[in-house]
Design a protein around this motif. Structure first.
Motif, PDB file in Angstrom:
ATOM      1  N   HIS A 190       0.840  -1.205   0.000  1.00  0.00           N
ATOM      2  CA  HIS A 190       0.000   0.000   0.000  1.00  0.00           C
ATOM      3  C   HIS A 190       0.878   1.260   0.000  1.00  0.00           C
ATOM      4  O   HIS A 190       0.609   2.218  -0.730  1.00  0.00           O
ATOM      5  CB  HIS A 190      -0.909   0.000   1.225  1.00  0.00           C
ATOM      6  CG  HIS A 190      -1.728   1.242   1.362  1.00  0.00           C
ATOM      7  ND1 HIS A 190      -2.834   1.506   0.587  1.00  0.00           N
ATOM      8  CD2 HIS A 190      -1.590   2.326   2.199  1.00  0.00           C
ATOM      9  CE1 HIS A 190      -3.351   2.669   0.921  1.00  0.00           C
ATOM     10  NE2 HIS A 190      -2.618   3.187   1.898  1.00  0.00           N
ATOM     11  N   LEU A 191       1.936   1.236   0.807  1.00  0.00           N
ATOM     12  CA  LEU A 191       2.840   2.390   0.852  1.00  0.00           C
ATOM     13  C   LEU A 191       3.481   2.604  -0.512  1.00  0.00           C
ATOM     14  O   LEU A 191       3.582   3.741  -1.000  1.00  0.00           O
ATOM     15  CB  LEU A 191       3.901   2.167   1.928  1.00  0.00           C
ATOM     16  CG  LEU A 191       4.879   3.318   2.188  1.00  0.00           C
ATOM     17  CD1 LEU A 191       5.221   3.407   3.668  1.00  0.00           C
ATOM     18  CD2 LEU A 191       6.161   3.127   1.383  1.00  0.00           C
ATOM     19  N   ASN A 192       3.920   1.510  -1.158  1.00  0.00           N
ATOM     20  CA  ASN A 192       4.491   1.606  -2.502  1.00  0.00           C
ATOM     21  C   ASN A 192       3.494   2.171  -3.498  1.00  0.00           C
ATOM     22  O   ASN A 192       3.826   3.029  -4.321  1.00  0.00           O
ATOM     23  CB  ASN A 192       4.931   0.214  -2.977  1.00  0.00           C
ATOM     24  CG  ASN A 192       6.421  -0.020  -2.808  1.00  0.00           C
ATOM     25  OD1 ASN A 192       7.215   0.913  -2.866  1.00  0.00           O
ATOM     26  ND2 ASN A 192       6.797  -1.258  -2.593  1.00  0.00           N
ATOM     27  N   ASP A 193       2.266   1.675  -3.452  1.00  0.00           N
ATOM     28  CA  ASP A 193       1.244   2.084  -4.415  1.00  0.00           C
ATOM     29  C   ASP A 193       0.863   3.553  -4.245  1.00  0.00           C
ATOM     30  O   ASP A 193       0.627   4.259  -5.226  1.00  0.00           O
ATOM     31  CB  ASP A 193      -0.002   1.210  -4.263  1.00  0.00           C
ATOM     32  CG  ASP A 193       0.234  -0.231  -4.702  1.00  0.00           C
ATOM     33  OD1 ASP A 193       1.251  -0.480  -5.385  1.00  0.00           O
ATOM     34  OD2 ASP A 193      -0.590  -1.102  -4.343  1.00  0.00           O
ATOM     35  N   VAL A 194       0.790   3.998  -3.002  1.00  0.00           N
ATOM     36  CA  VAL A 194       0.319   5.369  -2.742  1.00  0.00           C
ATOM     37  C   VAL A 194       1.439   6.393  -2.884  1.00  0.00           C
ATOM     38  O   VAL A 194       1.261   7.451  -3.491  1.00  0.00           O
ATOM     39  CB  VAL A 194      -0.311   5.454  -1.334  1.00  0.00           C
ATOM     40  CG1 VAL A 194      -0.649   6.895  -0.981  1.00  0.00           C
ATOM     41  CG2 VAL A 194      -1.554   4.576  -1.249  1.00  0.00           C
ATOM     42  N   PHE A 195       2.615   6.077  -2.351  1.00  0.00           N
ATOM     43  CA  PHE A 195       3.699   7.061  -2.292  1.00  0.00           C
ATOM     44  C   PHE A 195       4.847   6.790  -3.270  1.00  0.00           C
ATOM     45  O   PHE A 195       5.757   7.612  -3.394  1.00  0.00           O
ATOM     46  CB  PHE A 195       4.259   7.138  -0.868  1.00  0.00           C
ATOM     47  CG  PHE A 195       3.245   7.562   0.152  1.00  0.00           C
ATOM     48  CD1 PHE A 195       2.885   8.891   0.289  1.00  0.00           C
ATOM     49  CD2 PHE A 195       2.628   6.619   0.969  1.00  0.00           C
ATOM     50  CE1 PHE A 195       1.953   9.289   1.227  1.00  0.00           C
ATOM     51  CE2 PHE A 195       1.696   7.001   1.917  1.00  0.00           C
ATOM     52  CZ  PHE A 195       1.346   8.338   2.040  1.00  0.00           C
ATOM     53  N   GLY A 196       4.818   5.656  -3.950  1.00  0.00           N
ATOM     54  CA  GLY A 196       5.834   5.350  -4.944  1.00  0.00           C
ATOM     55  C   GLY A 196       6.933   4.448  -4.406  1.00  0.00           C
ATOM     56  O   GLY A 196       7.099   4.271  -3.201  1.00  0.00           O
ATOM     57  N   MET A 255       7.208  14.150   4.704  1.00  0.00           N
ATOM     58  CA  MET A 255       6.045  13.426   5.230  1.00  0.00           C
ATOM     59  C   MET A 255       6.493  12.476   6.336  1.00  0.00           C
ATOM     60  O   MET A 255       7.664  12.142   6.444  1.00  0.00           O
ATOM     61  CB  MET A 255       5.371  12.620   4.117  1.00  0.00           C
ATOM     62  CG  MET A 255       4.813  13.458   2.984  1.00  0.00           C
ATOM     63  SD  MET A 255       4.038  12.418   1.697  1.00  0.00           S
ATOM     64  CE  MET A 255       5.502  11.679   0.950  1.00  0.00           C
ATOM     65  N   THR A 256       5.542  12.061   7.137  1.00  0.00           N
ATOM     66  CA  THR A 256       5.796  11.047   8.154  1.00  0.00           C
ATOM     67  C   THR A 256       5.046   9.780   7.762  1.00  0.00           C
ATOM     68  O   THR A 256       3.807   9.788   7.690  1.00  0.00           O
ATOM     69  CB  THR A 256       5.335  11.519   9.543  1.00  0.00           C
ATOM     70  OG1 THR A 256       6.050  12.715   9.891  1.00  0.00           O
ATOM     71  CG2 THR A 256       5.611  10.462  10.593  1.00  0.00           C
ATOM     72  N   LEU A 257       5.796   8.725   7.466  1.00  0.00           N
ATOM     73  CA  LEU A 257       5.213   7.469   7.015  1.00  0.00           C
ATOM     74  C   LEU A 257       5.508   6.369   8.031  1.00  0.00           C
ATOM     75  O   LEU A 257       6.373   6.516   8.892  1.00  0.00           O
ATOM     76  CB  LEU A 257       5.781   7.068   5.647  1.00  0.00           C
ATOM     77  CG  LEU A 257       5.645   8.101   4.528  1.00  0.00           C
ATOM     78  CD1 LEU A 257       6.279   7.569   3.249  1.00  0.00           C
ATOM     79  CD2 LEU A 257       4.180   8.455   4.290  1.00  0.00           C
ATOM     80  N   ALA A 258       4.800   5.264   7.897  1.00  0.00           N
ATOM     81  CA  ALA A 258       5.031   4.126   8.794  1.00  0.00           C
ATOM     82  C   ALA A 258       4.532   2.852   8.126  1.00  0.00           C
ATOM     83  O   ALA A 258       3.664   2.892   7.240  1.00  0.00           O
ATOM     84  CB  ALA A 258       4.320   4.334  10.135  1.00  0.00           C
ATOM     85  N   VAL A 259       5.097   1.740   8.536  1.00  0.00           N
ATOM     86  CA  VAL A 259       4.626   0.431   8.106  1.00  0.00           C
ATOM     87  C   VAL A 259       4.390  -0.425   9.350  1.00  0.00           C
ATOM     88  O   VAL A 259       4.946  -0.156  10.416  1.00  0.00           O
ATOM     89  CB  VAL A 259       5.633  -0.277   7.180  1.00  0.00           C
ATOM     90  CG1 VAL A 259       5.708   0.402   5.826  1.00  0.00           C
ATOM     91  CG2 VAL A 259       7.016  -0.340   7.820  1.00  0.00           C
ATOM     92  N   GLY A 260       3.575  -1.451   9.201  1.00  0.00           N
ATOM     93  CA  GLY A 260       3.399  -2.412  10.270  1.00  0.00           C
ATOM     94  C   GLY A 260       4.408  -3.546  10.125  1.00  0.00           C
ATOM     95  O   GLY A 260       5.204  -3.571   9.181  1.00  0.00           O
ATOM     96  N   ALA A 261       4.370  -4.495  11.028  1.00  0.00           N
ATOM     97  CA  ALA A 261       5.289  -5.628  10.959  1.00  0.00           C
ATOM     98  C   ALA A 261       4.678  -6.849  11.627  1.00  0.00           C
ATOM     99  O   ALA A 261       3.976  -6.741  12.631  1.00  0.00           O
ATOM    100  CB  ALA A 261       6.618  -5.284  11.619  1.00  0.00           C
ATOM    101  N   SER A 262       4.953  -8.002  11.034  1.00  0.00           N
ATOM    102  CA  SER A 262       4.609  -9.291  11.625  1.00  0.00           C
ATOM    103  C   SER A 262       5.905 -10.037  11.867  1.00  0.00           C
ATOM    104  O   SER A 262       6.737 -10.161  10.959  1.00  0.00           O
ATOM    105  CB  SER A 262       3.695 -10.092  10.695  1.00  0.00           C
ATOM    106  OG  SER A 262       2.457  -9.436  10.530  1.00  0.00           O
ATOM    107  N   ILE A 263       6.088 -10.523  13.089  1.00  0.00           N
ATOM    108  CA  ILE A 263       7.347 -11.134  13.497  1.00  0.00           C
ATOM    109  C   ILE A 263       7.092 -12.535  14.039  1.00  0.00           C
ATOM    110  O   ILE A 263       6.195 -12.736  14.859  1.00  0.00           O
ATOM    111  CB  ILE A 263       8.050 -10.286  14.574  1.00  0.00           C
ATOM    112  CG1 ILE A 263       8.335  -8.878  14.049  1.00  0.00           C
ATOM    113  CG2 ILE A 263       9.340 -10.953  15.044  1.00  0.00           C
ATOM    114  CD1 ILE A 263       8.851  -7.917  15.114  1.00  0.00           C
ATOM    115  N   GLY A 264       7.867 -13.484  13.552  1.00  0.00           N
ATOM    116  CA  GLY A 264       7.827 -14.838  14.080  1.00  0.00           C
ATOM    117  C   GLY A 264       9.176 -15.200  14.652  1.00  0.00           C
ATOM    118  O   GLY A 264      10.215 -14.769  14.131  1.00  0.00           O
ATOM    119  N   ALA A 265       9.187 -15.964  15.731  1.00  0.00           N
ATOM    120  CA  ALA A 265      10.439 -16.325  16.393  1.00  0.00           C
ATOM    121  C   ALA A 265      10.451 -17.799  16.735  1.00  0.00           C
ATOM    122  O   ALA A 265       9.414 -18.378  17.079  1.00  0.00           O
ATOM    123  CB  ALA A 265      10.627 -15.492  17.664  1.00  0.00           C
TER     124      ALA A 265
END
Length: 215
Positions: free
Chosen positions: A71-77, A144-154
């Motif tokens: 989504h970040l790629n699609d919206v902001f390039g 701009m201030t951007l952010a992404v989420g994260a899924s982590i497995g251990a």
């Protein structure tokens, strides 16, 4: 003596040339072991170092995938996506900076991995929670201030029947997908059993086998 000095003077440019050539070769070899975007080791370099690390004692193997990256790629390039990859690599490096002996890498795309010494598993929830917090913190991009989420497995290597990097990566990958399907956060693989298969190291749809989540 004059002949000796003359010989040294004649040899100096050649020696200097070889020294420069040697430094250039070492630099190229170092660059070949690093992902050019994130600056982290490549998968091949990571696997060599991680296998040696696991042979020295208990570790936790971590697999992390970014959420909302497309989504970040699609919206902001794509340049913004590249900035997110660099910010994630910096956050991962910072989060593990006080964990001597840790090895981190970018596996490709928006997926990362790390192997961290873990003589005592009790602090693992704090390690994973801190890593998730750092990676999902906002970053600056072109005003701009951007952010992404994260899924982590251990996966804790002492939970496995054998200390195997490939097996630990598969278990961590499974736990990561369960975290992703639950909306993000982190999960720890529970137990040694692999009751389902993975395809190219990725989870092939199956029910949960992980524990302790923090979204």
């Amino acid at each position: 003596m004059n002949d000796f000095i003359a010989a040294l003077a004649a040899a100096a440019p050649l020696a200097s040339g070889w020294a420069w050539h040697g430094m250039a070769m070492r630099r190229r070899l170092s660059d070949a072991r690093r992902d050019p975007l994130s600056g982290l080791p490549t998968r091949a370099a990571f696997e060599r170092r991680a296998e040696r690390a696991l042979a020295r004692g208990p570790h936790v193997v971590i697999v992390m995938d970014l959420d909302g990256f497309k989504h970040l790629n699609d919206v902001f390039g794509h340049a913004a996506g590249d900035a997110a990859i660099r910010a994630t690599a910096a956050s991962l490096t910072d989060a593990l900076s006080d964990r001597r002996g840790s090895v981190a890498a970018r596996l490709g795309g928006d997926e990362f991995t790390a192997v961290v010494p873990l003589p005592d598993p009790a602090p693992l929830p704090w390690l994973l929670g801190g890593l998730h917090g750092e990676v999902t913190a906002p970053f600056a991009y072109q005003g701009m201030t951007l952010a992404v989420g994260a899924s982590i497995g251990a996966c804790v290597t002492t939970d496995l029947p054998v200390s195997s990097l490939s097996l630990a990566l598969r278990r961590a990958d499974e736990a990561m997908y369960e975290a992703k399907h639950s909306g993000g956060g982190w999960r720890i693989a529970d137990g040694p059993a692999l009751t389902h298969t993975t395809t190219a190291g990725r989870r092939t749809g199956r029910p949960g086998t992980a524990r302790r989540e923090a979204a």
